[in-house]
Write an enzyme that holds these catalytic residues in place. Structure first.
Site, short mmCIF file in Angstrom:
data_model
loop_
_atom_site.label_atom_id
_atom_site.label_comp_id
_atom_site.label_asym_id
_atom_site.label_seq_id
_atom_site.Cartn_x
_atom_site.Cartn_y
_atom_site.Cartn_z
N SER A 113 0.68 -1.17 0.05
CA SER A 113 -0.03 0.05 -0.08
C SER A 113 0.69 1.26 -0.03
CB SER A 113 -0.90 -0.06 1.22
OG SER A 113 -1.91 -1.13 1.22
N GLN A 114 0.38 2.34 -0.52
CA GLN A 114 0.96 3.63 -0.30
C GLN A 114 1.28 4.12 1.07
OE1 GLN A 114 -2.13 6.35 -1.84
NE2 GLN A 114 -0.70 8.13 -1.46
#
Length: 218
Positions: free
Chosen positions: A68-69
């Protein structure tokens, strides 16, 4: 460039990631920001993508999954309101980056992964092995992990089309769950359970996660 200089450069990139991408966008928890500056995200990213490890984006991982970011990791973690007494269930171990952030902040972390290869990659990551408060479970996240329930917090890192009932059942009274929901258009929700076991759902923001896999889909 020497190994020592490499490490200093990576540490600088990590600090800038936190200051520019996360803290500047409103994430304020001191313990969380410290954990994000400490954990070497590049060691959880496949070698082909390590040069992008501290950029503000999700990255390809193994087995068709993603990491994930950083901003989304921070927001989801902050929403859990963890402290050193918290027991957390994570659905979707992935490579273990989010897991180690949780381990820095909570007392116990139970992390579930349905893909055996990812389960093994995370367990064998040398960074993860520095923590003795993480318990790895290979299993179907839709069912949660009843053996250690209830949990003060649950975090789901893949998107189911609905909130699994098993997860709300395993949330402790007063507990909080952060979960992306939806097939194509996904919304990140904060799910809370009050002391009378009443469930409430608050939409937070639009997100894009890989679909949450059921055992029958493997």
């Amino acid at each position: 460039m020497s190994v020592e200089n490499d490490e200093k450069l990576l540490e600088k990139e990590r600090r800038m990631m936190v200051e520019d991408q996360i803290e500047s966008r409103g994430v304020k928890g001191k313990a969380l920001l410290t954990a994000l500056k400490k954990i070497p995200r590049h060691l959880f990213v496949p070698a082909d993508f390590r040069e992008y490890a501290y950029s503000d984006q999700a990255l390809p991982s193994y087995c068709g999954q993603t990491i994930s970011q950083p901003y989304i990791v921070a927001i989801m973690t902050e929403m859990l309101s963890l402290d050193k007494s918290s027991k957390v269930l994570e659905i979707g171990t992935g490579t273990g980056y989010q897991t180690t952030i949780l381990a820095e902040l909570a007392n116990e972390v139970y992390t579930m992964e349905i893909i055996p290869e990812l389960h093994d990659i995370a367990k064998n990551n040398p960074v993860v092995q520095n923590y003795n408060n993480i318990k790895f479970i290979l299993g179907d996240g839709y069912k949660g992990y009843e053996a250690a329930a209830p949990y003060d917090a649950i975090i789901v890192t893949a998107a189911p089309p609905y909130v699994p009932e098993a997860l709300t059942n395993q949330l402790a009274p007063g507990g909080r769950m952060v979960i992306p929901v939806g097939a194509y258009e996904q919304t990140l929700y904060l799910v809370t359970k009050d002391l009378d076991d009443k469930i409430s759902m608050k939409p937070l923001l639009w997100v894009q996660f890989v679909p949450m896999i059921k055992k029958k889909d493997l």
